[in-house]
Design a protein around this motif. Sequence first.
Motif, PDB file in Angstrom:
ATOM      1  N   THR A  56      17.866  13.306 -10.308  1.00  0.00           N
ATOM      2  CA  THR A  56      18.145  12.074 -11.114  1.00  0.00           C
ATOM      3  C   THR A  56      16.985  11.195 -10.839  1.00  0.00           C
ATOM      4  O   THR A  56      16.307  10.548 -11.802  1.00  0.00           O
ATOM      5  N   VAL A  57      16.473  11.213  -9.616  1.00  0.00           N
ATOM      6  CA  VAL A  57      15.398  10.315  -9.088  1.00  0.00           C
ATOM      7  C   VAL A  57      14.099  10.806  -9.956  1.00  0.00           C
ATOM      8  O   VAL A  57      13.159   9.865 -10.375  1.00  0.00           O
ATOM      9  N   LEU A  58      13.778  11.909  -9.847  1.00  0.00           N
ATOM     10  CA  LEU A  58      12.550  12.500 -10.560  1.00  0.00           C
ATOM     11  C   LEU A  58      12.479  12.067 -12.005  1.00  0.00           C
ATOM     12  O   LEU A  58      11.473  11.805 -12.315  1.00  0.00           O
ATOM     13  N   ALA A  59      13.640  12.320 -12.609  1.00  0.00           N
ATOM     14  CA  ALA A  59      13.803  12.037 -14.156  1.00  0.00           C
ATOM     15  C   ALA A  59      13.416  10.322 -14.336  1.00  0.00           C
ATOM     16  O   ALA A  59      12.614  10.144 -15.263  1.00  0.00           O
ATOM     17  N   LEU A  60      14.214   9.656 -13.431  1.00  0.00           N
ATOM     18  CA  LEU A  60      14.049   8.304 -13.930  1.00  0.00           C
ATOM     19  C   LEU A  60      12.522   7.787 -13.390  1.00  0.00           C
ATOM     20  O   LEU A  60      12.057   6.978 -14.402  1.00  0.00           O
ATOM     21  N   THR A  61      12.039   8.320 -12.567  1.00  0.00           N
ATOM     22  CA  THR A  61      10.778   7.698 -12.048  1.00  0.00           C
ATOM     23  C   THR A  61       9.332   8.516 -13.002  1.00  0.00           C
ATOM     24  O   THR A  61       8.391   8.194 -12.684  1.00  0.00           O
ATOM     25  N   GLY A  62       9.791   9.311 -13.780  1.00  0.00           N
ATOM     26  CA  GLY A  62       8.834   9.957 -14.594  1.00  0.00           C
ATOM     27  C   GLY A  62       8.053  10.987 -13.664  1.00  0.00           C
ATOM     28  O   GLY A  62       6.851  11.353 -14.240  1.00  0.00           O
ATOM     29  N   LEU A  63       8.600  11.536 -12.754  1.00  0.00           N
ATOM     30  CA  LEU A  63       7.740  12.398 -11.687  1.00  0.00           C
ATOM     31  C   LEU A  63       8.129  13.984 -12.084  1.00  0.00           C
ATOM     32  O   LEU A  63       7.661  14.899 -11.414  1.00  0.00           O
ATOM     33  N   GLU A  64       9.107  14.246 -12.943  1.00  0.00           N
ATOM     34  CA  GLU A  64       9.706  15.473 -13.181  1.00  0.00           C
ATOM     35  C   GLU A  64       8.259  16.490 -13.170  1.00  0.00           C
ATOM     36  O   GLU A  64       8.595  17.583 -12.879  1.00  0.00           O
ATOM     37  N   THR A  65       7.421  16.114 -14.241  1.00  0.00           N
ATOM     38  CA  THR A  65       6.510  17.144 -14.546  1.00  0.00           C
ATOM     39  C   THR A  65       5.488  17.318 -13.366  1.00  0.00           C
ATOM     40  O   THR A  65       5.077  18.457 -13.465  1.00  0.00           O
ATOM     41  N   ASN A  66       5.233  16.511 -12.512  1.00  0.00           N
ATOM     42  CA  ASN A  66       4.220  16.891 -11.667  1.00  0.00           C
ATOM     43  C   ASN A  66       4.883  16.995 -10.129  1.00  0.00           C
ATOM     44  O   ASN A  66       4.112  16.778  -9.173  1.00  0.00           O
ATOM     45  N   GLN A  67       6.113  17.261  -9.992  1.00  0.00           N
ATOM     46  CA  GLN A  67       6.841  17.337  -8.795  1.00  0.00           C
ATOM     47  C   GLN A  67       6.282  18.300  -7.964  1.00  0.00           C
ATOM     48  O   GLN A  67       6.283  18.221  -6.725  1.00  0.00           O
ATOM     49  N   MET A  68       5.675  19.408  -8.445  1.00  0.00           N
ATOM     50  CA  MET A  68       5.113  20.595  -7.615  1.00  0.00           C
ATOM     51  C   MET A  68       3.582  20.374  -6.998  1.00  0.00           C
ATOM     52  O   MET A  68       2.958  20.821  -6.396  1.00  0.00           O
ATOM     53  N   GLN A  69       2.993  19.063  -7.622  1.00  0.00           N
ATOM     54  CA  GLN A  69       1.600  18.809  -7.436  1.00  0.00           C
ATOM     55  C   GLN A  69       1.488  18.425  -5.848  1.00  0.00           C
ATOM     56  O   GLN A  69       2.434  17.599  -5.334  1.00  0.00           O
ATOM     57  N   SER A  70       0.457  18.355  -5.124  1.00  0.00           N
ATOM     58  CA  SER A  70       0.064  17.797  -4.082  1.00  0.00           C
ATOM     59  C   SER A  70       0.174  16.209  -4.132  1.00  0.00           C
ATOM     60  O   SER A  70      -0.507  15.820  -5.088  1.00  0.00           O
ATOM     61  N   ALA A  71       0.695  15.642  -3.235  1.00  0.00           N
ATOM     62  CA  ALA A  71       0.574  14.230  -3.451  1.00  0.00           C
ATOM     63  C   ALA A  71      -0.657  13.576  -2.614  1.00  0.00           C
ATOM     64  O   ALA A  71      -1.003  12.578  -2.913  1.00  0.00           O
ATOM     65  N   ALA A  72      -1.513  14.369  -2.110  1.00  0.00           N
ATOM     66  CA  ALA A  72      -3.008  14.243  -1.716  1.00  0.00           C
ATOM     67  C   ALA A  72      -3.810  13.696  -3.092  1.00  0.00           C
ATOM     68  O   ALA A  72      -4.486  12.967  -2.973  1.00  0.00           O
ATOM     69  N   SER A  73      -3.464  14.420  -4.164  1.00  0.00           N
ATOM     70  CA  SER A  73      -4.332  14.315  -5.488  1.00  0.00           C
ATOM     71  C   SER A  73      -3.977  13.219  -6.347  1.00  0.00           C
ATOM     72  O   SER A  73      -4.612  13.275  -7.475  1.00  0.00           O
ATOM     73  N   VAL A  74      -2.852  12.634  -6.122  1.00  0.00           N
ATOM     74  CA  VAL A  74      -2.209  11.743  -7.223  1.00  0.00           C
ATOM     75  C   VAL A  74      -2.877  10.497  -7.562  1.00  0.00           C
ATOM     76  O   VAL A  74      -3.473   9.851  -6.237  1.00  0.00           O
ATOM     77  N   THR A  99       4.078  18.237  -1.086  1.00  0.00           N
ATOM     78  CA  THR A  99       4.029  18.048  -2.720  1.00  0.00           C
ATOM     79  C   THR A  99       4.940  16.577  -2.978  1.00  0.00           C
ATOM     80  O   THR A  99       5.458  15.963  -2.208  1.00  0.00           O
ATOM     81  N   VAL A 100       4.632  16.266  -4.203  1.00  0.00           N
ATOM     82  CA  VAL A 100       5.319  15.134  -4.752  1.00  0.00           C
ATOM     83  C   VAL A 100       6.856  15.336  -4.490  1.00  0.00           C
ATOM     84  O   VAL A 100       7.596  14.366  -3.890  1.00  0.00           O
ATOM     85  N   ARG A 101       7.672  16.355  -4.787  1.00  0.00           N
ATOM     86  CA  ARG A 101       9.011  16.582  -4.711  1.00  0.00           C
ATOM     87  C   ARG A 101       9.315  16.559  -3.218  1.00  0.00           C
ATOM     88  O   ARG A 101      10.459  15.735  -2.806  1.00  0.00           O
ATOM     89  N   ILE A 157       0.888  -1.171   0.003  1.00  0.00           N
ATOM     90  CA  ILE A 157      -0.017  -0.005   0.079  1.00  0.00           C
ATOM     91  C   ILE A 157       1.098   1.190  -0.086  1.00  0.00           C
ATOM     92  O   ILE A 157       1.606   1.378   1.029  1.00  0.00           O
ATOM     93  N   PRO A 158       0.793   2.182  -1.381  1.00  0.00           N
ATOM     94  CA  PRO A 158       1.806   3.203  -1.234  1.00  0.00           C
ATOM     95  C   PRO A 158       1.465   4.228   0.041  1.00  0.00           C
ATOM     96  O   PRO A 158       0.424   4.436   0.013  1.00  0.00           O
ATOM     97  N   GLN A 159       2.650   4.410   0.678  1.00  0.00           N
ATOM     98  CA  GLN A 159       2.580   5.480   1.871  1.00  0.00           C
ATOM     99  C   GLN A 159       3.079   6.818   1.375  1.00  0.00           C
ATOM    100  O   GLN A 159       4.505   6.716   1.065  1.00  0.00           O
ATOM    101  N   VAL A 160       2.330   7.909   1.167  1.00  0.00           N
ATOM    102  CA  VAL A 160       2.834   9.183   1.012  1.00  0.00           C
ATOM    103  C   VAL A 160       2.415  10.144   2.017  1.00  0.00           C
ATOM    104  O   VAL A 160       1.556   9.722   2.809  1.00  0.00           O
ATOM    105  N   PHE A 161       3.059  11.339   2.198  1.00  0.00           N
ATOM    106  CA  PHE A 161       2.872  12.501   2.955  1.00  0.00           C
ATOM    107  C   PHE A 161       2.000  13.305   2.262  1.00  0.00           C
ATOM    108  O   PHE A 161       2.092  14.019   1.174  1.00  0.00           O
ATOM    109  N   SER A 162       0.350  13.079   2.202  1.00  0.00           N
ATOM    110  CA  SER A 162      -0.449  13.732   1.300  1.00  0.00           C
ATOM    111  C   SER A 162      -0.412  15.200   1.715  1.00  0.00           C
ATOM    112  O   SER A 162      -0.917  15.885   0.868  1.00  0.00           O
ATOM    113  N   SER A 163       0.073  15.623   2.649  1.00  0.00           N
ATOM    114  CA  SER A 163       0.045  17.245   3.115  1.00  0.00           C
ATOM    115  C   SER A 163       1.246  17.671   2.405  1.00  0.00           C
ATOM    116  O   SER A 163       1.400  18.905   2.276  1.00  0.00           O
TER     117      SER A 163
END
Length: 244
Positions: A122-140, A96-98, A88-94
């Motif tokens: 490097t990690v953002l580029a490899l995982t394909g998260l570069e474009t949405n790195q500033m998005q809130s992790a709550a909404s992904v 951003t992705v970054r 179960i993916p655990q993210v801090f929803s408060s």
Amino acid sequence: MSQDILILNGVVKRFGKLVALDHLDFAVREGEILGIAGPNGAGKSTALAVCTGQLAPDAGSITFRGQTLTGRQPHEFCHAGIARTFQIPQVFSSMTVRENIEVGLEFGWHGKPRGSERSLDTVLALTGLETNQMQSAASVDLITRKQIMLAAALATDPKVLFMDEPLAGLNEAEIEIFADLIQRVNAELGIAIVLVEHKVRTLARLSSRIMILNFGQIVRLDVPDVIMSDPEIIELYLGKSHAA
Ligand SMILES: Nc1ncnc2c1ncn2[C@@H]1O[C@H](COP(=O)(O)OP(=O)(O)OP(=O)(O)O)[C@@H](O)[C@H]1O
Ligand SMILES: [Mg+2]
């Protein structure tokens, strides 16, 4: 010859009277993808928890690159170079992705010279998260949460990464995307990956070796071709519905 980097020797884990891991002996080789499969309750997640320090074994030892880690805390396993992701993916929803991935970076940093940890970009580029790195992790969505969890684990600069059912809950197209990502993490970063997965066809495609667990014991440990052509394994341990 690949080198053994993580070695389990006679590892036992009991929950009351239940023996979840029954004298496990195996080694993870540098840079490999080791697949782990087996029926529900076989001890796969328990094996991961023991290998990454969440659970201490009742007997046996865990040695990583010549260093004994048995009985150490999870953060000491992390600092040694062992990371994990959860089913179960655990993210801090408060955050951003970054920022989520920055947590991994901070957690993994432990007195090494700054810059020696894997860089965020490097990690953002490899995982394909570069474009949405500033998005809130709550909404992904689910696959993005999985990418965040993977990226945060990679930011700790592991030599071995344990993943518990990373493909669970994904659709066919997403399974392809995530399986490809796992392969690239292995190939491009040279990180050994231990992959617990019920989707055995995909597991066979990704893995260099597959270990079959049942009742906390190793039933088979071999190359995917041998495992996948063994009728007893298919019937007894992998079930008939292993289409994925
Ligand atoms: N914290 C716990 N307390 C008591 N029993 C546990 C605990 N964790 C696991 N078990 C038991 O240990 C055995 C192994 O569980 P484990 O979660 O490792 O299996 P698994 O192979 O990961 O199964 P699945 O494919 O369903 O995820 C099971 O019988 C389970 O019920
Ligand atoms: Mg499990």
